[in-house]
Design a protein around this motif. Structure first.
Motif, PDB file in Angstrom:
ATOM      1  N   SER A  22      -4.825 -28.543   5.594  1.00 32.77           N
ATOM      2  CA  SER A  22      -5.876 -27.542   5.538  1.00 32.77           C
ATOM      3  C   SER A  22      -5.613 -26.477   6.590  1.00 32.77           C
ATOM      4  CB  SER A  22      -7.229 -28.206   5.797  1.00 32.77           C
ATOM      5  OG  SER A  22      -8.250 -27.245   5.840  1.00 32.77           O
ATOM      6  N   PHE A  23      -5.899 -25.209   6.236  1.00 34.91           N
ATOM      7  CA  PHE A  23      -5.545 -24.114   7.136  1.00 34.91           C
ATOM      8  C   PHE A  23      -6.541 -22.980   6.963  1.00 34.91           C
ATOM      9  CE2 PHE A  23      -3.142 -20.184   7.993  1.00 34.91           C
ATOM     10  CZ  PHE A  23      -2.755 -20.436   9.296  1.00 34.91           C
ATOM     11  N   ASN A  24      -7.202 -22.588   8.040  1.00 33.55           N
ATOM     12  CA  ASN A  24      -8.166 -21.495   7.999  1.00 33.55           C
ATOM     13  C   ASN A  24      -7.643 -20.372   8.893  1.00 33.55           C
ATOM     14  OD1 ASN A  24     -10.321 -19.735   8.189  1.00 33.55           O
ATOM     15  ND2 ASN A  24     -11.858 -21.351   8.299  1.00 33.55           N
ATOM     16  N   PRO A  25      -7.203 -19.251   8.319  1.00 37.41           N
ATOM     17  CA  PRO A  25      -6.627 -18.175   9.128  1.00 37.41           C
ATOM     18  C   PRO A  25      -7.630 -17.520  10.071  1.00 37.41           C
ATOM     19  CG  PRO A  25      -6.919 -17.460   6.862  1.00 37.41           C
ATOM     20  CD  PRO A  25      -7.201 -18.927   6.878  1.00 37.41           C
ATOM     21  N   ASP A  26      -8.938 -17.687   9.833  1.00 29.98           N
ATOM     22  CA  ASP A  26      -9.923 -17.082  10.730  1.00 29.98           C
ATOM     23  C   ASP A  26      -9.761 -17.597  12.158  1.00 29.98           C
ATOM     24  OD1 ASP A  26     -10.798 -15.956   8.422  1.00 29.98           O
ATOM     25  OD2 ASP A  26     -12.694 -17.036   8.322  1.00 29.98           O
ATOM     26  N   TYR A  27      -9.405 -18.866  12.303  1.00 23.74           N
ATOM     27  CA  TYR A  27      -9.238 -19.433  13.639  1.00 23.74           C
ATOM     28  C   TYR A  27      -8.013 -18.849  14.340  1.00 23.74           C
ATOM     29  CZ  TYR A  27     -12.864 -22.927  12.797  1.00 23.74           C
ATOM     30  OH  TYR A  27     -14.052 -23.551  12.546  1.00 23.74           O
ATOM     31  N   ILE A  28      -6.962 -18.576  13.587  1.00 25.58           N
ATOM     32  CA  ILE A  28      -5.760 -17.987  14.177  1.00 25.58           C
ATOM     33  C   ILE A  28      -6.052 -16.572  14.658  1.00 25.58           C
ATOM     34  CG2 ILE A  28      -3.370 -17.328  13.742  1.00 25.58           C
ATOM     35  CD1 ILE A  28      -3.834 -20.325  13.823  1.00 25.58           C
ATOM     36  N   GLU A  29      -6.784 -15.816  13.845  1.00 29.08           N
ATOM     37  CA  GLU A  29      -7.160 -14.469  14.264  1.00 29.08           C
ATOM     38  C   GLU A  29      -7.997 -14.510  15.535  1.00 29.08           C
ATOM     39  OE1 GLU A  29      -8.718 -11.797  11.357  1.00 29.08           O
ATOM     40  OE2 GLU A  29      -7.640 -12.760   9.716  1.00 29.08           O
ATOM     41  N   GLY A  30      -8.956 -15.450  15.597  1.00 29.58           N
ATOM     42  CA  GLY A  30      -9.806 -15.560  16.771  1.00 29.58           C
ATOM     43  C   GLY A  30      -9.041 -15.949  18.010  1.00 29.58           C
ATOM     44  N   LEU A  31      -8.083 -16.861  17.872  1.00 34.72           N
ATOM     45  CA  LEU A  31      -7.274 -17.274  19.016  1.00 34.72           C
ATOM     46  C   LEU A  31      -6.546 -16.076  19.618  1.00 34.72           C
ATOM     47  CD1 LEU A  31      -5.058 -20.363  19.415  1.00 34.72           C
ATOM     48  CD2 LEU A  31      -3.991 -18.147  19.649  1.00 34.72           C
ATOM     49  N   LYS A 380       0.235 -11.477   8.751  1.00 34.37           N
ATOM     50  CA  LYS A 380       0.307 -10.692   9.981  1.00 34.37           C
ATOM     51  C   LYS A 380      -0.984  -9.903  10.142  1.00 34.37           C
ATOM     52  CE  LYS A 380       4.038  -8.567  12.566  1.00 34.37           C
ATOM     53  NZ  LYS A 380       5.411  -8.018  12.492  1.00 34.37           N
ATOM     54  N   PRO A 381      -2.059 -10.578  10.556  1.00 28.62           N
ATOM     55  CA  PRO A 381      -3.329  -9.862  10.691  1.00 28.62           C
ATOM     56  C   PRO A 381      -3.271  -8.739  11.715  1.00 28.62           C
ATOM     57  CG  PRO A 381      -3.465 -12.049  11.662  1.00 28.62           C
ATOM     58  CD  PRO A 381      -2.182 -12.003  10.908  1.00 28.62           C
TER      59      PRO A 381
END
Length: 493
Positions: A22-31, A380-381
């Protein structure tokens, strides 16, 4: 119709590493967002030099980058900075989505205690500084025509994409520094970080060829709110190599956020009954989550060239090590942490600032280039950042006033990944795609009318999302620009 570039992001991303996770890109953007200070907040002088003060010191905002800079102050000082901010998401050949804010960007003071004796320790300083880092108000409201790449439903398309996020981040810094023989300066800093997302919302509108109507979907776990408090430590040293050359070296630990609280709306499909019989419907409930967040650590080397009373030039190089970044609990974020470890790279940042003096008047300019940590072009956000700045300052004995203007821009891709629900909808068991006879298949088809699954990075399915619609895309050709005008007033005592 807006012309936008689309990119399929579902094809064996990260060499299949995330296929089963499972992978939620929102967390990567927030980090990334709360580990970096893209907007470079601080005093007007600091902004005018684009943050390039690592070997100079003598500025409250510079003590965050190198806490040894506090010992460079000759006398105590207090200041306040007001800022006017303008940000915008600009779509190529499309619309702009501007946002504006006005407020206090920075406030602080430093107390200098000089040693009047013969001891080589000439004095020490204690600094306290607050500044707002990122002031976030992003909106994307785009009417578009993104067609499905599934031939069976190729008349389906997305009509509208809406995204909004509002929040801010700030830090309070306390620094302790000492001056040894007016040649070497040492510093220790404690940084207290805070961020708040007051609202995040993601919506899609799809035209369904089967139903010949528009269906509105809300992304799972939105609308949402979140907040977190973190801590980091800074160490630094500045050396006067000669009358005209200074060198600086500093380290900032990862920012450790514990108990990041997120409150969001979670959607689900459930069974129900009415007088006509059974049906599927979409319900929702608000849930609170708590997680940990550790950002990257930083190493900075600096060199300054002092041109007597005529001016100065400073160059900073920062190495941002993402090997320390992670989300916790690790079992709950295995997909995100796998992405961080394998698909995010350490980055470099170059900052150059110069100042020239004409009596009590100072003219300043700066440049900054910040590399993106995202290696994969399809995810690449945030792209590389380029920034320019100019400023002016005027000294009147113990009072001074500084002004600065800074501009930055970078690519900002919007990711459609996630599960979206047609909130409040219901589908009767009999209202099914013709030809479905197996009860299990009929149930899944009914549920599919209410859940729209866009690529969630966990299916190696040749570009089709799990329910077969084929909207495995991100929106590119978006440029994020940021303008800031700052005014600092200060008093020396």
């Amino acid at each position: 119709m807006k012309h936008i570039k689309l990119s399929c992001i579902g094809l064996l991303i990260a060499s299949g590493l995330l296929n089963a996770q499972s992978f939620n890109p929102d967390y990567i953007e927030g980090l990334y967002r709360y580990g970096e200070n893209d907007n470079l907040s601080g005093t007007a002088r600091y902004k005018a030099l684009n943050g390039s003060m690592g070997a100079l010191g003598g500025d409250l905002s510079s003590t965050i980058d190198n806490p040894a800079g506090g010992a460079v102050f000759l006398i105590s000082e207090a200041n306040l900075t007001l800022g006017v901010n303008n940000g915008s998401l600009d779509i190529k050949n499309g619309n702009k989505n501007p946002s504006n804010s006005v407020g206090i960007n920075q406030a602080g003071a430093v107390m200098v205690f000089n040693n009047q004796g013969t001891d080589k320790w000439k004095g020490f300083a204690i600094g306290l500084n607050y500044q707002k880092n990122n002031d976030i108000d992003e909106t994307l409201d785009l009417n578009t025509n993104i067609k499905s790449n599934n031939l069976l439903v190729n008349n389906n398309y997305l009509k509208n994409i809406y995204y909004n996020e509002v929040g801010n981040s700030s830090l309070t810094n306390m620094s302790f520094s000492g001056n040894y023989d007016n040649k070497i300066y040492f510093g220790l800093g404690f940084n207290f970080h805070q961020y708040t997302i007051s609202n995040r919302a993601d919506r899609l509108e799809e035209f369904s060829n089967r139903d010949n109507q528009n269906l509105s979907y809300i992304k799972d776990f939105t609308p949402s709110q979140s907040q977190g408090n973190g801590f980091s430590i800074g160490l630094g040293v500045i050396s006067k190599v000669s009358k005209n050359i200074r060198l600086g070296l500093s380290y900032e630990s990862p920012k450790w956020y514990s108990e990041v609280i997120r409150s969001s709306v979670e959607y689900y499909i459930e069974n129900g009954k009415d007088p006509k019989g059974q049906f599927y419907l979409v319900g929702n409930e608000i849930k609170d989550y708590s997680n940990d967040l550790t950002t990257s650590q930083k190493f900075t080397g600096s060199a300054a060239f002092i041109l007597g009373k005529k001016g100065l030039i400073n160059i900073d190089y920062t190495y941002n090590d993402y090997g320390s970044a992670k989300l916790g609990p690790e079992k709950s974020f295995s997909g995100e942490n796998a992405y961080i470890n394998n698909e995010m790279q350490s980055t470099s940042t170059i900052k150059i600032g110069g100042e020239t003096r004409i009596n009590d008047l100072s003219l300043r300019a700066g440049f900054r280039y910040q590399q993106s940590p995202f290696k994969n072009e399809t995810f690449k956000p945030y792209g590389d950042l380029t920034s320019y700045s100019v400023g002016v300052g005027y000294n009147m004995k113990n009072f001074y006033i500084d002004a600065a203007y800074s501009f930055s821009q970078r690519d900002r891709n919007y990711l459609l990944s996630g599960i979206y629900y047609n909130n409040g909808a219901s589908v009767d068991f009999q209202d099914l795609i013709p030809g479905a006879t197996n009860p299990k298949d009929r149930d899944l088809q009914a549920a599919g009318q209410q859940a729209l699954r866009v690529n969630t990075f966990d299916q190696a399915n040749n570009g089709l999302d799990e329910d077969g619609r084929g909207y495995a895309m991100s929106i590119q050709d978006i440029t994020k620009t940021y303008n800031n005008f700052s005014l600092t007033v200060g008093l020396r005592f």
